[in-house]
Design an enzyme around this catalytic site. Structure first.
Site, PDB file in Angstrom:
ATOM      1  CD  GLN A 428       1.065  24.562 -21.246  1.00  0.00           C
ATOM      2  OE1 GLN A 428       0.220  25.821 -20.514  1.00  0.00           O
ATOM      3  NE2 GLN A 428       1.839  24.084 -20.809  1.00  0.00           N
ATOM      4  NE  ARG A 481      -3.921  33.198 -16.110  1.00  0.00           N
ATOM      5  CZ  ARG A 481      -2.738  33.160 -16.533  1.00  0.00           C
ATOM      6  NH1 ARG A 481      -2.154  32.416 -15.918  1.00  0.00           N
ATOM      7  NH2 ARG A 481      -2.700  33.069 -17.964  1.00  0.00           N
ATOM      8  CG  HIS A 526      -2.251  30.509 -21.724  1.00  0.00           C
ATOM      9  ND1 HIS A 526      -2.769  29.694 -20.866  1.00  0.00           N
ATOM     10  CD2 HIS A 526      -1.009  29.953 -21.850  1.00  0.00           C
ATOM     11  CE1 HIS A 526      -0.784  29.549 -19.884  1.00  0.00           C
ATOM     12  NE2 HIS A 526      -0.137  29.282 -21.243  1.00  0.00           N
ATOM     13  CG  ASN A 570      -0.340  33.774 -20.346  1.00  0.00           C
ATOM     14  OD1 ASN A 570      -0.316  33.988 -18.416  1.00  0.00           O
ATOM     15  ND2 ASN A 570       0.217  32.729 -21.110  1.00  0.00           N
ATOM     16  CG  ASN A 713       2.414  34.951 -15.868  1.00  0.00           C
ATOM     17  OD1 ASN A 713       1.504  34.895 -14.890  1.00  0.00           O
ATOM     18  ND2 ASN A 713       2.166  34.265 -17.330  1.00  0.00           N
ATOM     19  CE1 TYR A 715       6.073  29.488 -14.304  1.00  0.00           C
ATOM     20  CE2 TYR A 715       6.582  31.173 -15.232  1.00  0.00           C
ATOM     21  CZ  TYR A 715       5.417  30.011 -14.894  1.00  0.00           C
ATOM     22  OH  TYR A 715       4.778  29.684 -15.818  1.00  0.00           O
ATOM     23  CD  GLU A 788       1.396  30.890 -16.369  1.00  0.00           C
ATOM     24  OE1 GLU A 788       2.832  30.795 -16.258  1.00  0.00           O
ATOM     25  OE2 GLU A 788       1.301  31.085 -17.623  1.00  0.00           O
ATOM     26  CD1 TRP A 831       3.179  26.201 -15.073  1.00  0.00           C
ATOM     27  CD2 TRP A 831       1.647  27.053 -15.738  1.00  0.00           C
ATOM     28  NE1 TRP A 831       3.126  25.047 -16.347  1.00  0.00           N
ATOM     29  CE2 TRP A 831       1.725  25.503 -16.534  1.00  0.00           C
ATOM     30  CE3 TRP A 831       0.443  27.451 -15.313  1.00  0.00           C
ATOM     31  CZ2 TRP A 831       1.353  25.194 -18.204  1.00  0.00           C
ATOM     32  CZ3 TRP A 831      -0.472  27.109 -16.571  1.00  0.00           C
ATOM     33  CH2 TRP A 831       0.236  25.995 -17.854  1.00  0.00           C
ATOM     34  CD  GLU A 838       4.753  23.369 -19.127  1.00  0.00           C
ATOM     35  OE1 GLU A 838       5.293  24.535 -19.747  1.00  0.00           O
ATOM     36  OE2 GLU A 838       4.587  23.414 -18.252  1.00  0.00           O
TER      37      GLU A 838
END
Length: 1362
Positions: A428, A481, A526, A570, A713, A715, A788, A831, A838
């Site tokens: 990324q 990270r 990842h 991940n 992680n 969100y 994240e 993050w 993305e």
């Protein structure tokens, strides 16, 4: 325990087969209907066998479900046939009740462990026969209630003895009575009549039944006395109280195995005389039932009363209630009632040692719809399951018994060892996909990316990683990270293709991070799989396990000594499901739903192999930790009272995160629900067996426990219910298929939740806390690393308040999980560091706290406001009230307006001067030369050199000063700088001045050292011996002047001197590069002088010794730039805290300063820090070595980050400090280019001192403004003094800072060192061409004098020039 009476028989039939079993209660309290057993109330009237059979069935069903019955014999429902014969008032009631009890004991006693004879008999006695509120409504205040009470007590006693003598030995049950206790507080605790009324209410309502049974077999003494007195007063005859005989008392006393207790209210009791009512009291109540007053704290008082009055008898709560007229759900108010009420019981048990054996809730049933559970019933079920109050969300579906802080912002700090982090990943950000031998990854040519965006350049971090590290340092992170690109290490995915250039790149990155004090957390995978391996099947080919092990082995071998935190994978759910089934991520396959499970099988085996390799080969020498990171959205039950939706929540979580977490953290195998659902799906598709790959027993053993922490992680959140596997919007109904048919969960997105730049990400902060609780509850108290969490947008705005709100809310939920719920969270990772590629969202979805210009070949990074916000959170280690992260932060009171008020009495109004400014007369009267003369060879005569001390003091007295701050000349007193020779003329000079000041009632504040180091000490403050010399000099001063001086200052502005005199060399003595060493000696010298005074002079002279530093305020040049905030921190640490922290905190330099100098020294290849170190003895001497602090404040500056010099350049404090300074053109200008006017800065300095050091006494020892020499109408100075002293007043009266005095600089225009006489700071103008040095008052001297007289701002006249 749950309770229902016999009145709702149909409901009870339903409840007996469903509700209470779901509630998981251990006891069910119900009452037998007397008229159902004995329709006519007596044995002679016949027994109803169907009624008996009904209760047998009910009891058997309860026992079958492990619920013990607690049976009440009489819950107010007296058979009508008996009421027709007088009911409770008939003395035969005792025998009717005995026969009825005998039948019940005989029929049900073998299955009933707990019997209650009568339920709340006081309600029958009072509400039926006094106030007519329950059946039978009989009015008789003079006799009936006492007769009824007597019969009830005797009936209870007979039933108890019957059971004790006939049934106990074989049935082994217990018998008690339920008594209603209300706690009644005196309405006026200072009114003795109300206190007496409170005690009477307890005797008349509670004691009428409890006292005979639990004490002595008789009515309460106070009750008997009161009734007797009322009889006489009302001319009543007869035994209205219906006394017991001695034999009855003996038979009644002790007829209990426990006390059944019901508490429904607390009242405010007041005395109210009544001609008939025996109690003469009235209680204040208010709810839908007037008798129920919600005050749960009374229950604890009741229990303690029972403990002390009834010998701590066993207590069973048999009822507690908050009634409501509308009993339909939701009943959150009832939840709140029970939460607090039962918690008071818990306190009584655990803190007060009250013997409470059980609790019965009454009722938790929705009679309007018995099958629709109330919120209170769900809450109570959870309490029963937890057996009390567990922290946080202790039960499935995110439910909890006593969740704290919901819906509130929580102020607090994270644990001291908490780690703050931010993240990125290789594909990324790195770019350079064709450079230095990197192989192709599955993402290099992935076609399904919005706008056909490509990661070929991305953020160009491959070349710009030093700048990225600088951004990280400015953020103040502990961890970074990032991931290693597998195809950069092994271009074709195998060890045969190892790429040294790729290996060296990550060495450079790691070295740069460690050089700035940032620990790396490295993810091995990842999502950027080498394409060569994907061509062979990728994660669906078992051979990948060995290739991943080989790749990890090289990483551990190369980087393991630099990396202490490793992540194997991940978010495996994402790259498997979106990559192998949904086609949204590389490699973009849309295969059958089983493919992700095949790939996941190999991922788990690969993870286990790598974990064991690290554990067996590298851990002992590298001392790192390793685990896997899983992603999950919180699954909130659509209906939290629906058990199916709660189960749907568990299914969803287990199917997503449990898929990978259960094998690793539980038992080495998939969750049962996942296996069950896949079996179901396979059968639906015609398969006879499950197609889910199965682990062998050896594999399960190898996978289980392969973790050192839990990587998470998170969100967002969805609502879930059982149904089709879909996402659905609650309002629009928009729907799309979910990842696999086997989950059978329908997920809903609430349109009221704030949206983001990603369609899947809605802002639901409370889901974070529930998720953390679920992980702890499901997998144990494993350390959780939040790896994240962040928010996307599409507009790329720099002022990203929406992202700030996101971070604030989510991080606050993490803090709640730690503080309230005791979840073991070790880190938080935002993050992301910057906008990046993305995945399928390309560059359209932006998560970065730094904006990246993807249209620029330079990929310019620009900080967003969220970057500065995160820095503040990291720096504060949480959320402090009033901090920049506080959502309720307000402007300072009177921040931009004049504040009228008066300074404290005794406030020390003063003015200042110093030897080098005023006295001079170099080489005269035994003076030695000082460092300034050696440098400048100027200023042979000072402003007052011709005047007598009396003339000087007269000028000060004319101003109205309360104090005069001046410095002694070390070389005037000790010409050689040492105690070998004392200049008596110098001593006499200062004694004369001090006597004159004392006579004028002006307090002297005396500085031992004000920049004029004796020239006889050639190396000055570089020489370690100067510490002893300064101590000897201070001793001589204390000896000669201490009887006249109560406030001493060791050094004036030593921070300026160390920097400008000994580091930059632009002040005398003009030395360069010795600032740290000089400051080290100055601090030790200060401490030595302080200890000398404390030891030898304090008791006699009763003075105080302090330190005065120069303290300018600073503002970040760009508020959203964390680099400028970091520069602000360094500026304060290197300028002011440098000297103050050792003295007022821990005897050592500021942490920021130690860290920066250490890191910079390491970058310069030095083996140790260039900052000197205090030994233990020195730290103890320095720590606490001041009684007050003096500060000089003149201006505020703008600061920004300054890039370090090349490491090959000469080291310097300026380079370590790394701050660029400038002035704000909007601030008021002065005659000095470095000096702009910002009064608020003084208040901010004072507030910071209080916050950092506690409320130590502070004196403003220098504050003033310059103008051109010869100016007499100095209105700028008037405004300056007015505005700055008003800020001091605000600091004192509004902010609570302990400011004791204010000193204007200076009395008269004088010699200003490098600026000589070109700048004038005085209240008086001096004509230097006049041999007499005539002083002329300026306008400012008049204003300052009036301010002193007023002792503040008390008149509107101050507003005119504010």
């Amino acid at each position: 325990m749950i309770h229902h009476s016999s009145e709702k028989e149909d409901d009870k039939k339903q409840l007996s087969t469903n509700d209470d079993f779901a509630l998981k209660v251990s006891y069910y309290r119900f009452s037998v209907s007397w008229s159902r057993i004995l329709p006519n109330g007596t044995l002679s009237g016949g027994i109803n066998q169907k009624g008996i059979d009904y209760y047998h069935i009910l009891i058997a069903e309860l026992l079958k479900n492990d619920i013990k019955p607690m049976v009440t014999l009489c819950h107010w429902d007296l058979p009508q046939a008996l009421e027709d014969k007088g009911g409770f008032l008939n003395e035969n009631f005792v025998y009717w009740f005995r026969d009825y009890a005998d039948l019940c004991f005989k029929e049900f006693g073998n299955s009933v462990p707990l019997w209650i004879t009568l339920h709340r008999p006081s309600m029958t006695a009072i509400n039926s026969y006094e106030v007519r509120k329950v059946s039978p409504p009989t009015w008789n205040l003079t006799e009936s209630q006492h007769v009824l009470a007597r019969n009830l007590v005797l009936a209870h006693a007979e039933a108890f003895h019957l059971y004790n003598n006939t049934y106990r030995s074989r049935q082994e049950g217990k018998v008690g009575i339920t008594i209603n206790f209300n706690w009644n507080e005196p309405k006026d605790p200072l009114d003795i009549s109300d206190v007496d009324a409170s005690e009477r209410s307890i005797e008349f309502y509670d004691g009428i039944f409890s006292h005979p049974i639990y004490v002595d077999g008789d009515w309460p003494p106070g009750m008997k006395e009161r009734v007797t007195r009322k009889n006489k007063k009302s001319d009543l005859t007869g035994d209205r109280l219906a006394s017991f005989s001695e034999s009855e008392k003996e038979r009644i006393k002790g007829t209990h195995d426990f006390l059944g207790l019901t508490v429904c209210s607390e009242g405010l009791m007041r005395h109210l005389p009544h001609h008939l009512k025996d109690g003469d009291h009235r209680t204040s109540h208010s709810t839908s039932r007037s008798r129920v007053k919600v005050a749960p704290s009374g229950i604890r008082r009741v229990l303690n009363g029972v403990k002390h009055n009834f010998n701590n008898v066993d207590v069973y709560f048999t009822g507690s209630c908050l009634s409501e007229q509308n009993s339909t759900p939701p009943d959150d108010h009832l939840v709140r009632f029970y939460r607090t009420f039962i918690n008071e019981v818990l306190k009584a048990v655990n803190i007060d040692n009250c013997s409470v054996q059980g609790f019965t809730a009454w009722p938790l049933k929705n009679y309007s719809d018995p099958r629709f559970p109330k919120a209170s019933s769900m809450w109570y079920a959870g309490l029963v399951q937890d057996n009390g109050y567990k922290p946080g969300y202790s039960r499935p579906g995110g439910r909890g018994s006593a969740v704290q802080g919901e819906g509130e912002f929580h102020y607090g700090t994270f644990p001291k060892d908490f780690l703050w982090s931010i993240a990125s990943s290789s594909f990324q950000t790195e770019g350079a996909v064709m450079e230095d031998g990197r192989g192709e990854s599955i993402w290099d040519n992935f076609r399904f990316v919005i706008h056909n965006d490509s990661g070929s350049v991305a953020c160009d971090s491959y070349h710009k990683y030093p700048e990225d590290v600088r951004l990280l340092k400015n953020l103040g992170v502990d961890l970074y990270r990032f991931s290693i690109a597998w195809p950069r290490i092994f271009p074709d995915g195998t060890k045969a293709s190892i790429n040294p250039a790729g290996i060296q790149y990550y060495h450079r990155v790691l070295d740069a991070l460690l050089a700035t004090g940032i620990e790396p957390m490295v993810t091995l995978y990842h999502w950027d799989l080498p394409k060569a391996l994907q061509d062979k099947g990728g994660w669906t080919n078992a051979s990948i396990i060995g290739h991943f092990r080989d790749y990890a082995d090289v990483c551990f071998k190369e980087y393991g000594n630099k990396v202490k935190l490793w992540v194997t994978f991940n978010e495996p759910w994402v790259f498997l499901v979106k990559g192998l089934e949904m086609g949204l991520n590389a490699p973009g396959y849309t295969n059958a739903w089983l493919e992700p499970f095949n790939g996941g099988h190999h991922v788990l085996l690969a993870h286990a192999e790598v974990y064991h390799m690290y554990n067996d080969t590298y851990r002992q020498t590298q001392h790192g930790k390793i685990s896997i990171t899983c992603n999950v959205d919180w699954a909130e039950p659509l209906d939290p009272t629906n058990s199916s939706d709660i189960e749907a929540s568990e299914w969803a979580l287990q199917m997503y995160i449990g898929w990978f977490a259960n094998p690793v953290y539980v038992n080495g195998d998939y969750p049962e629900v996942l296996k069950t659902r896949i079996v179901s799906t396979c059968k639906a598709e015609g398969h006879s067996v499950s197609l889910l790959p199965a682990f062998t027993e050896a594999q399960k053993k190898r996978i289980k426990g392969t973790y050192d922490f839990f990587g998470l992680n998170h969100y967002t959140t969805q609502y879930v219910t059982k149904g089709n596997s879909t996402y659905r919007c609650l309002t629009t109904g928009e729907c799309r298929p979910d990842f696999t048919p086997d989950i059978v969960i329908e997920r809903f997105l609430d349109p009221n939740w704030p949206r983001s730049g990603s369609p899947w990400l809605l802002v639901v902060p409370w889901g974070m806390r529930k998720m953390l609780n679920w992980v702890r509850n499901t997998y144990g108290n494993i350390p959780i690393y939040l790896n994240e969490n962040g928010l996307s947008d599409n507009n790329g705005t720099l002022d990203d308040q929406h992202r700030i709100n996101f971070f604030r809310a989510y991080i606050n939920e993490v803090l709640k999980a730690i503080d309230f719920d005791k979840v073991n969270v070790k880190s938080y990772t935002a993050w992301s560091l910057m906008d990046n590629f993305e995945w399928e969202g390309g560059y359209y979805e932006r998560f970065g706290v730094h904006h990246v210009d993807f249209n620029s070949t330079n990929r310019t990074r620009t900080p967003r406001s969220s970057a500065a916000f995160l820095r503040h959170v990291f720096q504060d280690n949480g959320f402090k009230p009033g901090a920049l992260t506080d959502p309720s932060r307000q402007s300072l009171p009177f921040e931009n307006e004049l504040f009228l008020g008066e300074f404290p009495e005794g406030f020390a109004w003063g003015a200042s001067s110093s030897f080098s400014h005023i006295e001079c007369r170099l080489g005269k009267e035994g003076n030695g030369l000082d460092s300034w003369v050696n440098l400048t060879k100027t200023a042979a005569n000072g402003i007052f050199s011709w005047k007598t001390n009396a003339d000087v003091v007269a000028t000060l007295k004319y101003l109205g000063l309360k104090s005069y701050y001046f410095s002694l000349s070390w070389s005037r007193i000790l010409p050689k700088g040492t105690s070998d020779e004392v200049n008596q003329d110098g001593v006499n000079y200062y004694n004369e001045l001090l006597v004159a000041l004392t006579d004028a009632q002006i307090e002297p504040i005396v500085s031992l050292h004000h920049w004029d180091t004796p020239g006889a000490i050639p190396d000055g403050w570089q020489d370690d011996k100067i510490v002893e010399a300064f101590g000897n000099y201070s001793r001589i001063c204390f000896q000669n002047f201490g009887d006249k001086v109560r406030k001493w200052i060791t050094h004036n502005e030593p921070n300026v001197r160390a920097l400008h005199e000994y580091e930059l060399g632009n002040y005398a003595p003009g030395v360069k590069g010795q600032g740290y060493r000089t400051a080290h000696n100055m601090i030790k010298a200060h401490a030595a002088a302080y200890r000398i005074y404390q030891k030898d002079f304090k008791k006699i002279q009763n003075g105080k010794v302090g330190l005065a530093v120069y303290y300018s305020w600073a503002l970040p040049k760009t508020e959203r730039d964390p680099g400028d905030w970091a520069a602000l921190d360094r500026k304060l640490a290197f300028d002011c805290d440098w000297f103050v922290d050792p003295v007022l905190l821990d005897g050592d330099y500021p942490d920021v300063m130690k860290r920066e100098v250490f890191l910079r020294s390491r970058q310069q290849n030095l083996t140790q820090s260039r900052l000197p170190v205090f030994n233990d003895m020195e730290r103890n001497m320095i720590r606490g070595s001041t009684d007050f602090l003096g500060i000089s404040y003149y201006t505020t500056i703008l600061v920004e980050e300054r890039r370090h010099n090349d490491v090959r350049d000469m080291p310097s404090i300026v380079d370590d400090r790394a701050v660029m300074e400038s002035v704000n053109a909007s601030m008021g200008r002065t005659n000095s280019p470095w000096f702009h006017v910002y009064p608020k800065g003084l208040r901010m300095v004072l507030r910071r001192l209080k916050e950092r050091y506690g409320n130590i006494p502070v004196y403003v020892t220098g504050n003033g403004v310059s103008d051109k020499p010869g100016t007499s109408e100095d209105m700028d100075r008037v405004d300056y003094i007015k505005s700055h002293t008003n800020e001091v007043l605000k600091a004192i009266l509004l902010d609570g800072v302990d400011v004791r005095g204010y000193t204007v600089y200076s009395v008269a225009d004088s010699f200003e060192r490098n600026e000589s006489y070109s700048n004038a700071f005085g209240l008086y103008y001096v004509n230097l061409t006049d041999p007499n040095r005539q002083l002329r008052p300026k306008r400012s001297s008049i204003y300052y004098s009036s301010l002193i007289r007023d002792n503040g701002f008390l008149h509107l006249k101050h507003k005119s020039t504010a």
